[in-house]
Motif scaffolding. Sequence first.
Motif, PDB file in Angstrom:
ATOM      1  N   GLU A   8      25.698 -56.057 -23.261  1.00 14.76           N
ATOM      2  CA  GLU A   8      25.705 -54.616 -23.558  1.00 14.76           C
ATOM      3  C   GLU A   8      26.785 -53.900 -22.757  1.00 14.76           C
ATOM      4  O   GLU A   8      27.424 -52.974 -23.247  1.00 14.76           O
ATOM      5  CB  GLU A   8      24.335 -53.998 -23.290  1.00 14.76           C
ATOM      6  CG  GLU A   8      24.202 -52.597 -23.854  1.00 14.76           C
ATOM      7  CD  GLU A   8      24.513 -52.508 -25.345  1.00 14.76           C
ATOM      8  OE1 GLU A   8      25.251 -51.581 -25.737  1.00 14.76           O
ATOM      9  OE2 GLU A   8      24.030 -53.356 -26.123  1.00 14.76           O
ATOM     10  N   LEU A  12      29.772 -51.586 -24.313  1.00 15.25           N
ATOM     11  CA  LEU A  12      30.038 -50.224 -23.862  1.00 15.25           C
ATOM     12  C   LEU A  12      31.464 -50.087 -23.335  1.00 15.25           C
ATOM     13  O   LEU A  12      32.170 -49.137 -23.691  1.00 15.25           O
ATOM     14  CB  LEU A  12      29.034 -49.814 -22.777  1.00 15.25           C
ATOM     15  CG  LEU A  12      29.235 -48.417 -22.181  1.00 15.25           C
ATOM     16  CD1 LEU A  12      29.080 -47.334 -23.259  1.00 15.25           C
ATOM     17  CD2 LEU A  12      28.274 -48.193 -21.019  1.00 15.25           C
ATOM     18  N   GLU A  15      33.866 -49.876 -26.079  1.00  7.09           N
ATOM     19  CA  GLU A  15      33.796 -48.592 -26.792  1.00  7.09           C
ATOM     20  C   GLU A  15      34.455 -47.452 -26.027  1.00  7.09           C
ATOM     21  O   GLU A  15      35.201 -46.663 -26.614  1.00  7.09           O
ATOM     22  CB  GLU A  15      32.323 -48.197 -27.017  1.00  7.09           C
ATOM     23  CG  GLU A  15      31.589 -49.001 -28.036  1.00  7.09           C
ATOM     24  CD  GLU A  15      30.092 -48.668 -28.029  1.00  7.09           C
ATOM     25  OE1 GLU A  15      29.708 -47.562 -27.588  1.00  7.09           O
ATOM     26  OE2 GLU A  15      29.306 -49.547 -28.454  1.00  7.09           O
ATOM     27  N   VAL A  16      34.128 -47.332 -24.737  1.00  5.90           N
ATOM     28  CA  VAL A  16      34.504 -46.121 -23.997  1.00  5.90           C
ATOM     29  C   VAL A  16      35.581 -46.329 -22.945  1.00  5.90           C
ATOM     30  O   VAL A  16      36.105 -45.366 -22.387  1.00  5.90           O
ATOM     31  CB  VAL A  16      33.265 -45.464 -23.334  1.00  5.90           C
ATOM     32  CG1 VAL A  16      32.226 -45.104 -24.389  1.00  5.90           C
ATOM     33  CG2 VAL A  16      32.667 -46.343 -22.249  1.00  5.90           C
ATOM     34  N   SER A  22      29.583 -46.502 -17.616  1.00  6.59           N
ATOM     35  CA  SER A  22      28.509 -46.137 -16.703  1.00  6.59           C
ATOM     36  C   SER A  22      27.431 -47.214 -16.728  1.00  6.59           C
ATOM     37  O   SER A  22      26.928 -47.570 -17.804  1.00  6.59           O
ATOM     38  CB  SER A  22      27.931 -44.785 -17.138  1.00  6.59           C
ATOM     39  OG  SER A  22      26.596 -44.646 -16.803  1.00  6.59           O
ATOM     40  N   ARG A  24      24.551 -46.748 -15.687  1.00  2.11           N
ATOM     41  CA  ARG A  24      23.363 -46.018 -16.121  1.00  2.11           C
ATOM     42  C   ARG A  24      23.247 -46.065 -17.653  1.00  2.11           C
ATOM     43  O   ARG A  24      22.150 -46.241 -18.202  1.00  2.11           O
ATOM     44  CB  ARG A  24      23.432 -44.567 -15.635  1.00  2.11           C
ATOM     45  CG  ARG A  24      22.157 -43.785 -15.874  1.00  2.11           C
ATOM     46  CD  ARG A  24      22.142 -42.462 -15.148  1.00  2.11           C
ATOM     47  NE  ARG A  24      22.414 -42.517 -13.720  1.00  2.11           N
ATOM     48  CZ  ARG A  24      21.546 -42.919 -12.785  1.00  2.11           C
ATOM     49  NH1 ARG A  24      20.343 -43.303 -13.140  1.00  2.11           N
ATOM     50  NH2 ARG A  24      21.881 -42.915 -11.521  1.00  2.11           N
ATOM     51  N   GLU A  25      24.369 -45.932 -18.343  1.00  4.41           N
ATOM     52  CA  GLU A  25      24.348 -46.000 -19.811  1.00  4.41           C
ATOM     53  C   GLU A  25      23.999 -47.407 -20.289  1.00  4.41           C
ATOM     54  O   GLU A  25      23.283 -47.570 -21.278  1.00  4.41           O
ATOM     55  CB  GLU A  25      25.679 -45.541 -20.393  1.00  4.41           C
ATOM     56  CG  GLU A  25      25.765 -45.604 -21.907  1.00  4.41           C
ATOM     57  CD  GLU A  25      24.765 -44.710 -22.635  1.00  4.41           C
ATOM     58  OE1 GLU A  25      24.466 -45.000 -23.824  1.00  4.41           O
ATOM     59  OE2 GLU A  25      24.269 -43.717 -22.049  1.00  4.41           O
ATOM     60  N   VAL A  26      24.499 -48.413 -19.597  1.00  5.16           N
ATOM     61  CA  VAL A  26      24.131 -49.794 -19.944  1.00  5.16           C
ATOM     62  C   VAL A  26      22.620 -49.956 -19.806  1.00  5.16           C
ATOM     63  O   VAL A  26      21.961 -50.481 -20.710  1.00  5.16           O
ATOM     64  CB  VAL A  26      24.867 -50.821 -19.048  1.00  5.16           C
ATOM     65  CG1 VAL A  26      24.364 -52.233 -19.326  1.00  5.16           C
ATOM     66  CG2 VAL A  26      26.371 -50.742 -19.251  1.00  5.16           C
ATOM     67  N   LYS A  28      20.308 -47.702 -19.946  1.00  9.04           N
ATOM     68  CA  LYS A  28      19.653 -46.935 -21.012  1.00  9.04           C
ATOM     69  C   LYS A  28      19.671 -47.712 -22.322  1.00  9.04           C
ATOM     70  O   LYS A  28      18.655 -47.796 -23.026  1.00  9.04           O
ATOM     71  CB  LYS A  28      20.374 -45.595 -21.167  1.00  9.04           C
ATOM     72  CG  LYS A  28      19.804 -44.685 -22.220  1.00  9.04           C
ATOM     73  CD  LYS A  28      20.595 -43.384 -22.218  1.00  9.04           C
ATOM     74  CE  LYS A  28      20.550 -42.751 -23.577  1.00  9.04           C
ATOM     75  NZ  LYS A  28      21.455 -41.619 -23.691  1.00  9.04           N
ATOM     76  N   ARG A  29      20.804 -48.303 -22.631  1.00  6.98           N
ATOM     77  CA  ARG A  29      20.944 -49.034 -23.896  1.00  6.98           C
ATOM     78  C   ARG A  29      20.072 -50.277 -23.967  1.00  6.98           C
ATOM     79  O   ARG A  29      19.682 -50.687 -25.056  1.00  6.98           O
ATOM     80  CB  ARG A  29      22.406 -49.421 -24.119  1.00  6.98           C
ATOM     81  CG  ARG A  29      23.283 -48.256 -24.477  1.00  6.98           C
ATOM     82  CD  ARG A  29      24.712 -48.708 -24.689  1.00  6.98           C
ATOM     83  NE  ARG A  29      25.557 -47.619 -25.122  1.00  6.98           N
ATOM     84  CZ  ARG A  29      26.676 -47.788 -25.815  1.00  6.98           C
ATOM     85  NH1 ARG A  29      27.078 -48.997 -26.154  1.00  6.98           N
ATOM     86  NH2 ARG A  29      27.383 -46.751 -26.179  1.00  6.98           N
ATOM     87  N   ILE A  34      18.395 -48.275 -14.014  1.00  6.55           N
ATOM     88  CA  ILE A  34      19.634 -48.578 -13.299  1.00  6.55           C
ATOM     89  C   ILE A  34      19.350 -49.524 -12.134  1.00  6.55           C
ATOM     90  O   ILE A  34      20.170 -50.383 -11.799  1.00  6.55           O
ATOM     91  CB  ILE A  34      20.345 -47.278 -12.831  1.00  6.55           C
ATOM     92  CG1 ILE A  34      21.725 -47.572 -12.246  1.00  6.55           C
ATOM     93  CG2 ILE A  34      19.509 -46.528 -11.821  1.00  6.55           C
ATOM     94  CD1 ILE A  34      22.757 -47.930 -13.258  1.00  6.55           C
ATOM     95  N   HIS A  44      27.849 -51.519  -8.544  1.00 11.01           N
ATOM     96  CA  HIS A  44      28.680 -51.160  -9.699  1.00 11.01           C
ATOM     97  C   HIS A  44      29.941 -52.030  -9.729  1.00 11.01           C
ATOM     98  O   HIS A  44      30.346 -52.521 -10.781  1.00 11.01           O
ATOM     99  CB  HIS A  44      29.038 -49.670  -9.616  1.00 11.01           C
ATOM    100  CG  HIS A  44      29.746 -49.147 -10.814  1.00 11.01           C
ATOM    101  ND1 HIS A  44      29.099 -48.872 -11.997  1.00 11.01           N
ATOM    102  CD2 HIS A  44      31.050 -48.840 -11.025  1.00 11.01           C
ATOM    103  CE1 HIS A  44      29.967 -48.425 -12.882  1.00 11.01           C
ATOM    104  NE2 HIS A  44      31.156 -48.388 -12.318  1.00 11.01           N
TER     105      HIS A  44
END
Length: 190
Positions: A8, A12, A15-16, A22, A24-26, A28-29, A34, A44
């Motif tokens: 994932e 991400l 994509e970005v 982030s 945190r976004e990973v 969430k997905r 976190i 990180h």
Amino acid sequence: MQELILAEGQRLLAEVGYAGFSAREVAKRIGYSIGTIYNVFGSHDALLTALNSRTFVLWAQTLHDKLAQAGEDRIAALVQGYFDFAEGNSNLWMAIYDHRLPPNTELPEQYRLLRAGLTNIVEEEIARALPHMGRATIAALTRSLVATVHGHCAFALNGTFLLLGEEDPRGAALTRVRETLAANNRAGAR
């Protein structure tokens, strides 16, 4: 869990890009916290190191695939493979160069070896093209040639070559590599 996070995370990052990435976004997905990501990777920086090392593996596979179809012109296949990978995976490719480990932090051995695989592919082809040269000289020349192709590729992707009027960055990179190999072949023949 590690593979889920890396898969994932790579999606991400593709994509970005690095600036938008982030952990945190990973999290969430994938439906975890976190804290789970940091429990698995520690930081990180460690997550990005793992993701970028995974990109090196994909990139090496691209070069292997190009070489498998190359015929006699294996050097052209390497240059084309470099550009193809960077253009087709620009966010992943740029993340390798955008992420820097903190000062005095060494790359873990497992990742250093994964990353070295890419350079080893190029080094073997340079050694094939210049069989009279010693390994230390081949290794140094490989680093310089990779830097040459990288510079051409980076300038092509960021628009600098367009501003400079260079219409064929791939061709220019291949020409510089061929010139260098020819000069080293002449020097070795003496």
